[in-house]
Design a protein around this motif. Structure first.
Motif, PDB file in Angstrom:
ATOM      1  N   LEU A   1       0.821  -1.209   0.000  1.00 47.99           N
ATOM      2  CA  LEU A   1       0.000   0.000   0.000  1.00 47.99           C
ATOM      3  C   LEU A   1       0.858   1.264   0.000  1.00 47.99           C
ATOM      4  O   LEU A   1       0.516   2.259  -0.649  1.00 47.99           O
ATOM      5  N   MET A   2       1.983   1.219   0.722  1.00 45.78           N
ATOM      6  CA  MET A   2       2.879   2.377   0.763  1.00 45.78           C
ATOM      7  C   MET A   2       3.486   2.640  -0.613  1.00 45.78           C
ATOM      8  O   MET A   2       3.606   3.801  -1.032  1.00 45.78           O
ATOM      9  N   LEU A   3       3.863   1.590  -1.323  1.00 41.56           N
ATOM     10  CA  LEU A   3       4.401   1.771  -2.675  1.00 41.56           C
ATOM     11  C   LEU A   3       3.370   2.404  -3.603  1.00 41.56           C
ATOM     12  O   LEU A   3       3.707   3.288  -4.394  1.00 41.56           O
ATOM     13  N   VAL A   4       2.137   1.978  -3.494  1.00 43.10           N
ATOM     14  CA  VAL A   4       1.101   2.526  -4.358  1.00 43.10           C
ATOM     15  C   VAL A   4       0.863   4.000  -4.048  1.00 43.10           C
ATOM     16  O   VAL A   4       0.830   4.852  -4.950  1.00 43.10           O
ATOM     17  N   ILE A   5       0.703   4.328  -2.780  1.00 47.67           N
ATOM     18  CA  ILE A   5       0.404   5.716  -2.400  1.00 47.67           C
ATOM     19  C   ILE A   5       1.601   6.627  -2.639  1.00 47.67           C
ATOM     20  O   ILE A   5       1.450   7.739  -3.153  1.00 47.67           O
ATOM     21  N   MET A   6       2.805   6.160  -2.284  1.00 47.42           N
ATOM     22  CA  MET A   6       3.992   6.988  -2.501  1.00 47.42           C
ATOM     23  C   MET A   6       4.253   7.184  -3.999  1.00 47.42           C
ATOM     24  O   MET A   6       4.696   8.255  -4.417  1.00 47.42           O
ATOM     25  N   GLY A   7       3.980   6.170  -4.803  1.00 49.61           N
ATOM     26  CA  GLY A   7       4.149   6.311  -6.247  1.00 49.61           C
ATOM     27  C   GLY A   7       3.213   7.354  -6.823  1.00 49.61           C
ATOM     28  O   GLY A   7       3.601   8.166  -7.666  1.00 49.61           O
ATOM     29  N   SER A   8       1.973   7.342  -6.355  1.00 49.23           N
ATOM     30  CA  SER A   8       1.006   8.331  -6.815  1.00 49.23           C
ATOM     31  C   SER A   8       1.426   9.745  -6.423  1.00 49.23           C
ATOM     32  O   SER A   8       1.364  10.672  -7.231  1.00 49.23           O
ATOM     33  N   ARG A   9       1.859   9.898  -5.183  1.00 48.16           N
ATOM     34  CA  ARG A   9       2.297  11.226  -4.716  1.00 48.16           C
ATOM     35  C   ARG A   9       3.571  11.674  -5.434  1.00 48.16           C
ATOM     36  O   ARG A   9       3.730  12.841  -5.767  1.00 48.16           O
ATOM     37  N   PHE A  10       4.475  10.729  -5.705  1.00 48.05           N
ATOM     38  CA  PHE A  10       5.712  11.058  -6.410  1.00 48.05           C
ATOM     39  C   PHE A  10       5.416  11.560  -7.818  1.00 48.05           C
ATOM     40  O   PHE A  10       6.022  12.533  -8.273  1.00 48.05           O
ATOM     41  N   ILE A  11       4.474  10.935  -8.493  1.00 47.37           N
ATOM     42  CA  ILE A  11       4.113  11.382  -9.842  1.00 47.37           C
ATOM     43  C   ILE A  11       3.519  12.782  -9.793  1.00 47.37           C
ATOM     44  O   ILE A  11       3.831  13.636 -10.633  1.00 47.37           O
ATOM     45  N   ARG A  12       2.699  13.048  -8.788  1.00 44.34           N
ATOM     46  CA  ARG A  12       2.099  14.378  -8.647  1.00 44.34           C
ATOM     47  C   ARG A  12       3.172  15.438  -8.381  1.00 44.34           C
ATOM     48  O   ARG A  12       3.152  16.519  -8.974  1.00 44.34           O
ATOM     49  N   TYR A  13       4.120  15.121  -7.484  1.00 46.55           N
ATOM     50  CA  TYR A  13       5.202  16.065  -7.209  1.00 46.55           C
ATOM     51  C   TYR A  13       6.129  16.229  -8.411  1.00 46.55           C
ATOM     52  O   TYR A  13       6.629  17.315  -8.677  1.00 46.55           O
ATOM     53  N   PHE A  14       6.353  15.156  -9.123  1.00 54.32           N
ATOM     54  CA  PHE A  14       7.232  15.236 -10.282  1.00 54.32           C
ATOM     55  C   PHE A  14       6.606  16.107 -11.370  1.00 54.32           C
ATOM     56  O   PHE A  14       7.302  16.850 -12.055  1.00 54.32           O
ATOM     57  N   ALA A  15       5.289  16.053 -11.523  1.00 59.06           N
ATOM     58  CA  ALA A  15       4.595  16.921 -12.484  1.00 59.06           C
ATOM     59  C   ALA A  15       4.718  18.382 -12.060  1.00 59.06           C
ATOM     60  O   ALA A  15       4.938  19.266 -12.904  1.00 59.06           O
ATOM     61  N   SER A  16       4.605  18.654 -10.767  1.00 59.48           N
ATOM     62  CA  SER A  16       4.775  20.028 -10.276  1.00 59.48           C
ATOM     63  C   SER A  16       6.202  20.512 -10.481  1.00 59.48           C
ATOM     64  O   SER A  16       6.434  21.671 -10.823  1.00 59.48           O
ATOM     65  N   ALA A  17       7.169  19.625 -10.286  1.00 56.45           N
ATOM     66  CA  ALA A  17       8.569  19.997 -10.502  1.00 56.45           C
ATOM     67  C   ALA A  17       8.839  20.237 -11.982  1.00 56.45           C
ATOM     68  O   ALA A  17       9.628  21.118 -12.341  1.00 56.45           O
ATOM     69  N   ALA A  18       8.186  19.498 -12.851  1.00 57.72           N
ATOM     70  CA  ALA A  18       8.363  19.695 -14.292  1.00 57.72           C
ATOM     71  C   ALA A  18       7.780  21.026 -14.739  1.00 57.72           C
ATOM     72  O   ALA A  18       8.276  21.640 -15.684  1.00 57.72           O
ATOM     73  N   GLU A  19       6.726  21.481 -14.057  1.00 65.30           N
ATOM     74  CA  GLU A  19       6.150  22.788 -14.370  1.00 65.30           C
ATOM     75  C   GLU A  19       7.004  23.929 -13.844  1.00 65.30           C
ATOM     76  O   GLU A  19       6.790  25.077 -14.193  1.00 65.30           O
ATOM     77  N   GLY A  20       7.943  23.626 -12.967  1.00 66.62           N
ATOM     78  CA  GLY A  20       8.834  24.646 -12.437  1.00 66.62           C
ATOM     79  C   GLY A  20       8.400  25.206 -11.104  1.00 66.62           C
ATOM     80  O   GLY A  20       8.890  26.257 -10.688  1.00 66.62           O
ATOM     81  N   ASP A  21       7.477  24.561 -10.422  1.00 72.52           N
ATOM     82  CA  ASP A  21       7.019  25.053  -9.120  1.00 72.52           C
ATOM     83  C   ASP A  21       8.113  24.939  -8.064  1.00 72.52           C
ATOM     84  O   ASP A  21       8.226  25.799  -7.193  1.00 72.52           O
ATOM     85  N   PHE A  22       8.908  23.885  -8.112  1.00 72.91           N
ATOM     86  CA  PHE A  22      10.037  23.706  -7.203  1.00 72.91           C
ATOM     87  C   PHE A  22      11.046  22.781  -7.873  1.00 72.91           C
ATOM     88  O   PHE A  22      10.701  22.036  -8.788  1.00 72.91           O
ATOM     89  N   PRO A  23      12.299  22.834  -7.433  1.00 82.19           N
ATOM     90  CA  PRO A  23      13.321  22.013  -8.085  1.00 82.19           C
ATOM     91  C   PRO A  23      13.166  20.526  -7.761  1.00 82.19           C
ATOM     92  O   PRO A  23      12.590  20.141  -6.750  1.00 82.19           O
ATOM     93  N   VAL A  24      13.715  19.707  -8.640  1.00 80.64           N
ATOM     94  CA  VAL A  24      13.629  18.259  -8.492  1.00 80.64           C
ATOM     95  C   VAL A  24      14.458  17.784  -7.303  1.00 80.64           C
ATOM     96  O   VAL A  24      14.178  16.733  -6.736  1.00 80.64           O
ATOM     97  N   THR A  25      15.431  18.559  -6.878  1.00 74.27           N
ATOM     98  CA  THR A  25      16.331  18.134  -5.803  1.00 74.27           C
ATOM     99  C   THR A  25      15.625  17.984  -4.455  1.00 74.27           C
ATOM    100  O   THR A  25      16.134  17.278  -3.584  1.00 74.27           O
ATOM    101  N   ILE A  26      14.479  18.614  -4.267  1.00 69.18           N
ATOM    102  CA  ILE A  26      13.798  18.503  -2.973  1.00 69.18           C
ATOM    103  C   ILE A  26      12.676  17.472  -2.988  1.00 69.18           C
ATOM    104  O   ILE A  26      11.945  17.346  -2.008  1.00 69.18           O
ATOM    105  N   LEU A  27      12.536  16.721  -4.066  1.00 69.12           N
ATOM    106  CA  LEU A  27      11.478  15.707  -4.151  1.00 69.12           C
ATOM    107  C   LEU A  27      11.598  14.658  -3.044  1.00 69.12           C
ATOM    108  O   LEU A  27      10.604  14.266  -2.444  1.00 69.12           O
ATOM    109  N   GLY A  28      12.805  14.210  -2.767  1.00 67.87           N
ATOM    110  CA  GLY A  28      13.016  13.200  -1.733  1.00 67.87           C
ATOM    111  C   GLY A  28      12.604  13.680  -0.360  1.00 67.87           C
ATOM    112  O   GLY A  28      11.952  12.951   0.404  1.00 67.87           O
ATOM    113  N   SER A  29      12.968  14.907  -0.041  1.00 68.23           N
ATOM    114  CA  SER A  29      12.600  15.422   1.280  1.00 68.23           C
ATOM    115  C   SER A  29      11.101  15.661   1.392  1.00 68.23           C
ATOM    116  O   SER A  29      10.497  15.416   2.447  1.00 68.23           O
ATOM    117  N   LEU A  30      10.463  16.103   0.309  1.00 64.19           N
ATOM    118  CA  LEU A  30       9.009  16.282   0.346  1.00 64.19           C
ATOM    119  C   LEU A  30       8.295  14.951   0.551  1.00 64.19           C
ATOM    120  O   LEU A  30       7.322  14.863   1.307  1.00 64.19           O
TER     121      LEU A  30
END
Length: 149
Positions: A22-51
């Motif tokens: 369940l953690m893999l499924v939920i974290m994967g979904s959240r990671f994709i959402r954050y990665f889309a925001s990072a691709a739009e330039g909202d925040f850098p990719v380097t802080i994805l892990g900490s978020l």
């Protein structure tokens, strides 16, 4: 005592397997959402892990009770299917004692969920917002370069 350890191990192993999936499924979904925001330039990719790390206690708060329930259902279902519960009852283990054996892992899960909901999740949310605000303020300033108009 041996029976107590056996039942506890079965429930906790099944619970951890379910929680991991369940953690893999939920974290994967959240990671994709954050990665889309990072691709739009909202925040850098380097802080994805900490978020993602800051959101982990909030996910655990939701996943652990469900995983424990499914762990009990799967572990005891397997024990009933293999007729191990029938043997335990024939040897004198009452359903009340079986319930008491299950209450120790349940109390451990309850303490973990309480710790997550009362302390870790709010602290993670504050750190998450602080990190995002700090990165957004850096992005506003980083657009300006010396010697350029």
């Amino acid at each position: 005592m041996i029976l107590f350890r056996y039942l506890t191990r079965e429930v906790l192993l099944t619970m951890s397997a379910v929680a991991g999936i369940l953690m893999l499924v939920i974290m994967g979904s959240r990671f994709i959402r954050y990665f889309a925001s990072a691709a739009e330039g909202d925040f850098p990719v380097t802080i994805l892990g900490s978020l993602m790390f800051y959101h982990l206690p909030g996910f655990l708060e939701l996943i652990l009770p469900l995983a424990f329930f499914l762990g009990i259902l799967l572990a005891y279902g397997q024990l009933y299917m293999n007729s191990e519960i029938t043997v335990m009852v024939a040897c004198g283990m009452s359903p009340t004692r079986l319930l008491r054996v299950t209450l120790l892992p349940a109390s451990i899960v309850a303490v973990m969920v309480g710790l997550c909901s009362l302390w870790l999740t709010p602290a993670g949310a504050l750190l998450n917002e602080a990190t995002i605000e700090e990165q957004q303020s850096r992005l506003d300033v980083s657009v300006l370069a010396p010697g350029r108009f």
